[in-house]
Motif scaffolding. Structure first.
Motif: not given
Length: 371
Positions: A134-142, A283-289
């Protein structure tokens, strides 16, 4: 693959149990300097050929590969002998007691063209492999920040045995018996867990080590209990992220727990691995809020044992290899120097340097670890 087992302690039993489940693997011989332990182990697994010295096994020679499950300080001489004999080697961690020996083993194996792998067992944790993807695919960004911990409680619990009376634990507390403490024992695991999972190299490390008094005079019998029990480490990663890594044997309530948290600009991941299983949450997308974490399903992955067998069969080197383990050992060596010097140290070449930096500074610089 005809496999020789070098060392017949508890970890060897675990390894052989895994290897025997793999199609095409035949455990053909065992080596140990203790005749009774060798006999008990060989009888249990039905191993016919038994040797009291590695030289005897190499003279016999009817094996393709060896798994080296000897104590840490024996890894270097025995592995060098196996490489010289042209045998593929699967070595327990740490690869060696220091970077110089680990690098010598690495160079020898690469020059000989033999398959070389190190049993960094937590590569078998499927959530770790999925997190890296997931990290290598850029799903977390930097990646911005990384937390990693390895918590054990066997200095306050008898769940694994009593360290006060059992040599298999006491030697791990004594530098004179070949131990670099919790840093050398499980530090290599959590360093690999952090760098591999976050898919970025470690550039700098600043460490503190602590040895707590555990017995009158700091000694039990022949064992001087001077190896570190806990360490904390501040690291910089090659991508600019900051990290905190720590481990201890005093973590009451945690038998054997690894935890990794990876925080990125677009999301975060958490991996928890315990003896009863492992978990990956994100924790991604709308769950971040709302700071809501959700479990992530993970598929099984091949074990180190399976990858080693595959590598020997195909002739294609797979990870984790000796060079990676040697680079991890470099970080461990420099962490020890960091504690002793209490100042900045700069590594100006591939050798582990001890050149002091500016007075009062607090960093140890190392070359990046390839992950």
């Amino acid at each position: 693959m005809r496999l020789l087992v070098l060392g017949t302690g508890s970890m060897a039993k675990s390894q052989v149990s895994h290897f025997k489940l793999i199609e095409g693997v035949e455990v053909v011989g065992a080596v140990d300097t203790d005749p009774s332990r060798l006999a008990e182990f060989s009888d249990h697994f039905g191993i016919e050929k038994r040797f009291l010295a590695i030289e005897e096994a190499i003279a016999w020679g009817d094996f393709d590969a060896a798994t080296n499950v000897t104590p840490d300080r024996i890894h270097h001489p025995t592995t060098m002998a196996l490489i010289a004999a042209g045998k593929h080697v699967f070595c327990e961690k740490p690869l060696a007691e220091n970077y110089a020996d680990a690098l010598e083993m690495t160079t020898a194996a690469e020059t000989a063209g033999v398959i070389n792998m190190v049993n960094l067992t937590y590569r078998n944790v499927a959530p770790l492999q999925r997190a890296r993807e997931m990290v290598l695919a850029g799903e977390l960004g930097t990646i911005k920040h990384v937390e990693a911990s390895y918590l054990q409680s066997w200095l306050v619990s008898r769940a694994w045995g009593d360290w006060r009376t059992e040599s298999r634990w006491l030697w791990r507390l004594s530098t004179g018996h070949g131990s670099n403490g919790v840093l050398g024992d499980v530090g290599i695991h959590i360093l690999d867990f952090a760098a591999y999972g976050a898919a970025t190299d470690i550039d700098h490390v600043f460490a503190r080590l602590k040895t707590f008094n555990k017995a009158p005079g700091g000694q039990i019998g022949e064992y001087l209990l001077d190896a570190n029990d806990s360490f904390t480490m501040s690291v910089d990663f090659a991508n600019g992220a900051l990290g905190v890594i720590h481990a201890t044997r005093w973590a009451t309530g945690h038998l054997n727990e690894l935890k990794l948290r990876i925080y990125g600009e677009r999301g975060s991941l958490e991996i928890i691995h315990r003896p009863n299983g492992s978990q990956l949450r994100g924790c991604f997308d709308e769950n971040i809020e709302t700071a809501t974490w959700a479990d992530i399903d993970v598929a099984p992955v091949p074990t180190n044992y399976q990858r080693f067998v595959e590598a020997v069969a195909t002739g294609k080197q797979l990870d984790p290899n000796f060079r990676h383990a040697a680079n991890l050992q470099k970080v461990i060596d420099l962490a020890i120097v960091s504690e002793k010097e209490r100042r900045e140290l700069n590594l100006l070449s591939e050798e582990v340097g001890m050149t002091p930096g500016p007075e009062g500074a607090g960093n140890v610089e190392v070359l990046p670890i390839a992950v």
